[in-house]
Design a protein around this motif. Structure first.
Motif, PDB file in Angstrom:
ATOM      1  N   SER A  24       0.803  -1.214   0.000  1.00 21.05           N
ATOM      2  CA  SER A  24       0.000   0.000   0.000  1.00 21.05           C
ATOM      3  C   SER A  24       0.838   1.267   0.000  1.00 21.05           C
ATOM      4  N   SER A  25       2.097   1.186   0.425  1.00 26.00           N
ATOM      5  CA  SER A  25       2.890   2.402   0.506  1.00 26.00           C
ATOM      6  C   SER A  25       3.945   2.510  -0.591  1.00 26.00           C
ATOM      7  N   LEU A  26       4.017   1.528  -1.458  1.00 23.67           N
ATOM      8  CA  LEU A  26       4.968   1.589  -2.563  1.00 23.67           C
ATOM      9  C   LEU A  26       4.217   1.507  -3.881  1.00 23.67           C
ATOM     10  N   THR A  27       4.709   2.218  -4.854  1.00 19.80           N
ATOM     11  CA  THR A  27       4.155   2.067  -6.190  1.00 19.80           C
ATOM     12  C   THR A  27       4.535   0.681  -6.702  1.00 19.80           C
ATOM     13  N   PRO A  28       3.839   0.161  -7.694  1.00 19.28           N
ATOM     14  CA  PRO A  28       4.236  -1.131  -8.254  1.00 19.28           C
ATOM     15  C   PRO A  28       5.689  -1.135  -8.739  1.00 19.28           C
ATOM     16  N   ALA A  29       6.151  -0.020  -9.297  1.00 21.44           N
ATOM     17  CA  ALA A  29       7.545   0.054  -9.769  1.00 21.44           C
ATOM     18  C   ALA A  29       8.521  -0.001  -8.600  1.00 21.44           C
ATOM     19  N   ASP A  30       8.220   0.720  -7.504  1.00 19.05           N
ATOM     20  CA  ASP A  30       9.090   0.681  -6.331  1.00 19.05           C
ATOM     21  C   ASP A  30       9.063  -0.695  -5.673  1.00 19.05           C
ATOM     22  N   GLU A  31       7.894  -1.318  -5.623  1.00 18.66           N
ATOM     23  CA  GLU A  31       7.797  -2.654  -5.049  1.00 18.66           C
ATOM     24  C   GLU A  31       8.677  -3.626  -5.827  1.00 18.66           C
ATOM     25  N   ALA A  32       8.590  -3.598  -7.146  1.00 16.42           N
ATOM     26  CA  ALA A  32       9.405  -4.483  -7.984  1.00 16.42           C
ATOM     27  C   ALA A  32      10.889  -4.177  -7.793  1.00 16.42           C
ATOM     28  N   ALA A  33      11.251  -2.907  -7.740  1.00 18.73           N
ATOM     29  CA  ALA A  33      12.652  -2.521  -7.568  1.00 18.73           C
ATOM     30  C   ALA A  33      13.181  -2.970  -6.200  1.00 18.73           C
ATOM     31  N   ALA A  34      12.350  -2.880  -5.164  1.00 18.75           N
ATOM     32  CA  ALA A  34      12.759  -3.309  -3.824  1.00 18.75           C
ATOM     33  C   ALA A  34      13.029  -4.815  -3.814  1.00 18.75           C
ATOM     34  N   PHE A  35      12.114  -5.600  -4.399  1.00 15.80           N
ATOM     35  CA  PHE A  35      12.319  -7.051  -4.455  1.00 15.80           C
ATOM     36  C   PHE A  35      13.568  -7.407  -5.264  1.00 15.80           C
ATOM     37  N   LYS A  36      13.764  -6.733  -6.377  1.00 16.31           N
ATOM     38  CA  LYS A  36      14.949  -7.020  -7.198  1.00 16.31           C
ATOM     39  C   LYS A  36      16.229  -6.675  -6.450  1.00 16.31           C
ATOM     40  N   ALA A  37      16.242  -5.552  -5.726  1.00 13.48           N
ATOM     41  CA  ALA A  37      17.419  -5.166  -4.947  1.00 13.48           C
ATOM     42  C   ALA A  37      17.714  -6.196  -3.859  1.00 13.48           C
ATOM     43  N   ALA A  38      16.649  -6.849  -3.370  1.00 14.94           N
ATOM     44  CA  ALA A  38      16.805  -7.873  -2.338  1.00 14.94           C
ATOM     45  C   ALA A  38      17.207  -9.228  -2.913  1.00 14.94           C
ATOM     46  N   GLY A  39      17.281  -9.324  -4.242  1.00 13.62           N
ATOM     47  CA  GLY A  39      17.718 -10.565  -4.875  1.00 13.62           C
ATOM     48  C   GLY A  39      16.600 -11.521  -5.250  1.00 13.62           C
ATOM     49  N   PHE A  40      15.367 -11.040  -5.248  1.00 12.75           N
ATOM     50  CA  PHE A  40      14.225 -11.878  -5.593  1.00 12.75           C
ATOM     51  C   PHE A  40      13.944 -11.824  -7.086  1.00 12.75           C
ATOM     52  N   THR A  41      13.286 -12.876  -7.574  1.00 19.17           N
ATOM     53  CA  THR A  41      12.868 -12.968  -8.973  1.00 19.17           C
ATOM     54  C   THR A  41      11.366 -13.214  -8.993  1.00 19.17           C
ATOM     55  N   LEU A  42      10.660 -12.527  -9.880  1.00 21.64           N
ATOM     56  CA  LEU A  42       9.220 -12.728 -10.015  1.00 21.64           C
ATOM     57  C   LEU A  42       8.971 -13.976 -10.844  1.00 21.64           C
ATOM     58  N   LYS A  43       8.307 -14.948 -10.233  1.00 27.18           N
ATOM     59  CA  LYS A  43       7.960 -16.202 -10.921  1.00 27.18           C
ATOM     60  C   LYS A  43       6.458 -16.353 -10.823  1.00 27.18           C
ATOM     61  N   GLY A  44       5.779 -16.145 -11.943  1.00 28.16           N
ATOM     62  CA  GLY A  44       4.326 -16.099 -11.920  1.00 28.16           C
ATOM     63  C   GLY A  44       3.913 -14.851 -11.163  1.00 28.16           C
ATOM     64  N   LYS A  45       3.196 -15.042 -10.082  1.00 29.66           N
ATOM     65  CA  LYS A  45       2.772 -13.908  -9.248  1.00 29.66           C
ATOM     66  C   LYS A  45       3.508 -13.882  -7.916  1.00 29.66           C
ATOM     67  N   GLN A  46       4.594 -14.653  -7.781  1.00 29.76           N
ATOM     68  CA  GLN A  46       5.328 -14.740  -6.526  1.00 29.76           C
ATOM     69  C   GLN A  46       6.753 -14.229  -6.681  1.00 29.76           C
ATOM     70  N   TRP A  47       7.179 -13.435  -5.700  1.00 24.30           N
ATOM     71  CA  TRP A  47       8.581 -13.030  -5.613  1.00 24.30           C
ATOM     72  C   TRP A  47       9.305 -14.121  -4.851  1.00 24.30           C
ATOM     73  N   ARG A  48      10.328 -14.724  -5.473  1.00 24.65           N
ATOM     74  CA  ARG A  48      11.044 -15.853  -4.884  1.00 24.65           C
ATOM     75  C   ARG A  48      12.554 -15.636  -4.909  1.00 24.65           C
ATOM     76  N   LYS A  49      13.179 -16.054  -3.821  1.00 18.93           N
ATOM     77  CA  LYS A  49      14.631 -16.184  -3.770  1.00 18.93           C
ATOM     78  C   LYS A  49      14.949 -17.661  -3.538  1.00 18.93           C
ATOM     79  N   CYS A  50      14.136 -18.299  -2.729  1.00 21.31           N
ATOM     80  CA  CYS A  50      14.269 -19.708  -2.377  1.00 21.31           C
ATOM     81  C   CYS A  50      13.517 -20.550  -3.398  1.00 21.31           C
TER      82      CYS A  50
END
Length: 163
Positions: A24-50
């Motif tokens: 709710s407090s991040l734009t979709p672009a910021d949310e995606a950038a935050a996950f990517k900076a954390a090393g996650f990859t979007l697979k389907g509708k889930q952000w995954r590192k594991c």
């Protein structure tokens, strides 16, 4: 007051700010950038590192978003749950921070359940207690470049691991 990030659910970071919805407090672009900076990859509708194939796996989620160090830009605590990937603690965390340039940067991360403490390190960054199995947890403090071990504690009292 401190709260732990539960293994499979979001947590509230200690402090007076109310809990914010996951995105709710991040734009979709910021949310995606935050996950990517954390090393996650979007697979389907889930952000995954594991890469846990089990139904008990909980994908990455924004557990909290707020300005932790008082610099006027948000930090995001991202959690993921899996005993397959993270052993007995069953959880991992990554703390990322939005930079003045608009990009996101990983600040710290590891295995365990993080609690944000009221004590502060350099530049206003809060101490982090990293919980998991046992009764004596490491507390990390920001030294201006990285979070490093500062002490061990259990329920706010000093302790020695292994004793």
């Amino acid at each position: 007051m401190k709260t732990l990030v539960p293994i499979a659910a979001a947590a509230l970071l200690a402090g007076s700010a109310p809990a914010l919805g996951a995105s709710s407090s991040l734009t979709p672009a910021d949310e995606a950038a935050a996950f990517k900076a954390a090393g996650f990859t979007l697979k389907g509708k889930q952000w995954r590192k594991c890469e846990d194939p089990s139904p008990a796996y909980s994908p990455g989620e924004l557990s909290e978003v707020r300005d932790l160090n008082g610099d006027g830009v948000p930090e995001a605590l991202i959690t993921e749950s899996s005993s397959f990937c993270f052993g007995h603690s069953g959880a991992a965390y990554t703390l990322v921070s939005k930079q003045a340039t608009g990009s996101w940067k990983k600040i710290t991360g590891g295995t365990g359940m993080v609690a944000v403490l009221p004590a502060k390190g350099k530049d206003g960054w809060p101490d982090l207690e990293v919980g998991g199995p046992g009764f004596c947890f490491p507390v990390e403090r920001w030294n201006g470049k990285a979070y490093v071990l500062n002490r061990h504690q259990y329920e706010g009292r000093a302790c020695r691991p292994g004793r």
